[in-house]
Design a protein around this motif. Structure first.
Motif, PDB file in Angstrom:
ATOM      1  N   ILE A 130       0.836  -1.207   0.000  1.00 37.11           N
ATOM      2  CA  ILE A 130       0.000   0.000   0.000  1.00 37.11           C
ATOM      3  C   ILE A 130       0.869   1.254   0.000  1.00 37.11           C
ATOM      4  CG2 ILE A 130      -1.655   1.358   1.341  1.00 37.11           C
ATOM      5  CD1 ILE A 130      -2.868  -1.287   2.298  1.00 37.11           C
ATOM      6  N   LEU A 131       1.878   1.270   0.863  1.00 37.30           N
ATOM      7  CA  LEU A 131       2.767   2.436   0.950  1.00 37.30           C
ATOM      8  C   LEU A 131       3.482   2.678  -0.374  1.00 37.30           C
ATOM      9  CD1 LEU A 131       4.296   1.762   4.482  1.00 37.30           C
ATOM     10  CD2 LEU A 131       2.530   3.442   3.902  1.00 37.30           C
ATOM     11  N   LYS A 132       3.880   1.599  -1.027  1.00 35.36           N
ATOM     12  CA  LYS A 132       4.545   1.724  -2.326  1.00 35.36           C
ATOM     13  C   LYS A 132       3.579   2.267  -3.373  1.00 35.36           C
ATOM     14  CE  LYS A 132       7.115  -0.917  -5.799  1.00 35.36           C
ATOM     15  NZ  LYS A 132       7.654  -2.263  -6.174  1.00 35.36           N
ATOM     16  N   ALA A 133       2.318   1.787  -3.344  1.00 33.48           N
ATOM     17  CA  ALA A 133       1.325   2.231  -4.325  1.00 33.48           C
ATOM     18  C   ALA A 133       1.048   3.726  -4.218  1.00 33.48           C
ATOM     19  CB  ALA A 133       0.028   1.443  -4.141  1.00 33.48           C
ATOM     20  N   SER A 150      -3.752   5.513 -12.365  1.00 34.39           N
ATOM     21  CA  SER A 150      -3.816   4.072 -12.571  1.00 34.39           C
ATOM     22  C   SER A 150      -4.772   3.439 -11.582  1.00 34.39           C
ATOM     23  CB  SER A 150      -2.415   3.464 -12.398  1.00 34.39           C
ATOM     24  OG  SER A 150      -2.475   2.060 -12.389  1.00 34.39           O
ATOM     25  N   TRP A 151      -5.436   2.360 -12.029  1.00 37.43           N
ATOM     26  CA  TRP A 151      -6.261   1.580 -11.113  1.00 37.43           C
ATOM     27  C   TRP A 151      -5.447   0.524 -10.377  1.00 37.43           C
ATOM     28  CZ3 TRP A 151      -9.732   2.476 -15.589  1.00 37.43           C
ATOM     29  CH2 TRP A 151     -10.784   3.336 -15.254  1.00 37.43           C
ATOM     30  N   ASP A 152      -4.141   0.510 -10.608  1.00 36.03           N
ATOM     31  CA  ASP A 152      -3.296  -0.436  -9.881  1.00 36.03           C
ATOM     32  C   ASP A 152      -3.393  -0.190  -8.376  1.00 36.03           C
ATOM     33  OD1 ASP A 152      -2.556  -1.470 -12.290  1.00 36.03           O
ATOM     34  OD2 ASP A 152      -0.568  -0.541 -12.336  1.00 36.03           O
ATOM     35  N   ARG A 153      -3.521   1.096  -7.982  1.00 26.21           N
ATOM     36  CA  ARG A 153      -3.667   1.406  -6.558  1.00 26.21           C
ATOM     37  C   ARG A 153      -4.921   0.754  -5.999  1.00 26.21           C
ATOM     38  NH1 ARG A 153      -3.289   6.814  -8.247  1.00 26.21           N
ATOM     39  NH2 ARG A 153      -5.413   7.078  -7.439  1.00 26.21           N
TER      40      ARG A 153
END
Length: 290
Positions: free
Chosen positions: A110-113, A257-260
């Protein structure tokens, strides 16, 4: 925007009573208003709005914190600055909350995203934090819904991003593409206030697309999650108006992005089957956000 004082709201209410033809006062007037056909209220409201009135939220001592005082337009920056969320949610407390809630591995993802580190600039952090809040409320649930429909049903999905900025200079979110701004454009009532013909065209096209969809027509190319970054979206922006674009191209152009959203959804899986609120973390437990 600031709330309307009770005295001003009372005057507006009196005008509504008068326009509807109700002659009683006080509670009797309210009782008779409730008995009217809803169209009478709608028509009366339209007359007032066309005459320059505006329905707004009303100042209420029970809603605002005790000791707040008058909530006027010029005090909005001050009062927002006093919100506890501005002080209790920091890179350090956010990192700890994610770790305590999801464990080190999920917290790290999560922190990376959201590009959050313990030592980052607080302004950058608050940008990430509000993006996290927006994803929780809007993007993560709708993205999960689109994925489910596309992988578990035969229903067609049409996705779009409305990235047009608020065109009203007196609005607190002027020049921001925000929640609700699309409503100003899908209904053409505000077109006379738009400063450019381009914005008027975007509004007209928005209405046309929704009408087509409501009448069973495909408004644009179907979104297929299985196509990955080649899946097609409709994008509304001020550069090109309405344009179909692949997910990958949109990410490259706009750094979104929807990657998050998928990272959040994956982290939440251990909460499946249980009541769960992502906002129930220690820094926000007793924080006032309004």
């Amino acid at each position: 925007m600031a709330p309307m004082p009770v005295a001003a709201a009372s005057k507006l209410y009196a005008k509504l009573v008068e326009v509807t033809g109700v002659t009683e006062k006080g509670e009797a007037a309210l009782e008779n208003l409730r008995k009217l056909d809803v169209q009478v209220i709608v028509d009366a409201s339209a007359r007032l709005i066309n005459g320059g009135e505006q329905w707004m939220f009303v100042e209420d001592d029970e809603w605002f914190a005790e000791g707040t005082g008058k909530v006027t337009w010029d005090r909005i920056p001050e009062l927002l600055g006093k919100c506890d969320i501005m002080h209790t949610l920091t890179p350090t407390t956010f990192t700890k909350a994610m770790t305590d809630t999801f464990g080190p591995e999920k917290a790290s993802s999560i922190l990376k995203a959201y590009n959050v580190t313990r030592t980052m600039d607080n302004n950058l952090f608050l940008t990430s934090a509000f993006r996290w809040i927006g994803d929780i409320i809007f993007d993560a649930p709708t993205h999960a819904f689109a994925i489910y429909l596309g992988t578990h049903t035969t229903k067609k999905v049409y996705r779009y991003i409305f990235d047009v900025r608020n065109p009203f200079p007196n609005h607190p979110l002027y020049q921001q593409a925000h929640h609700w701004v699309d409503i100003y454009f899908v209904f053409k009532a505000h077109q006379f206030r738009y400063p450019t013909e381009n914005l008027k065209s975007i509004s007209t096209k928005h209405a046309q697309l929704w009408i087509d969809f409501a009448n069973g027509k495909a408004p644009w190319k179907e979104y297929r999650y299985s196509n990955g970054k080649e899946a097609v979206l409709m994008i509304a922006d001020e550069r090109e108006g309405w344009v179909e674009r692949s997910v990958g191209k949109d990410e490259a152009l706009n750094e979104r992005s929807w990657d998050r959203a998928e990272t959040l959804w994956e982290a939440w899986k251990e909460k499946n089957g249980n009541w769960f609120s992502p906002f129930k973390i220690e820094p926000l437990e007793n924080a006032k956000t309004v």
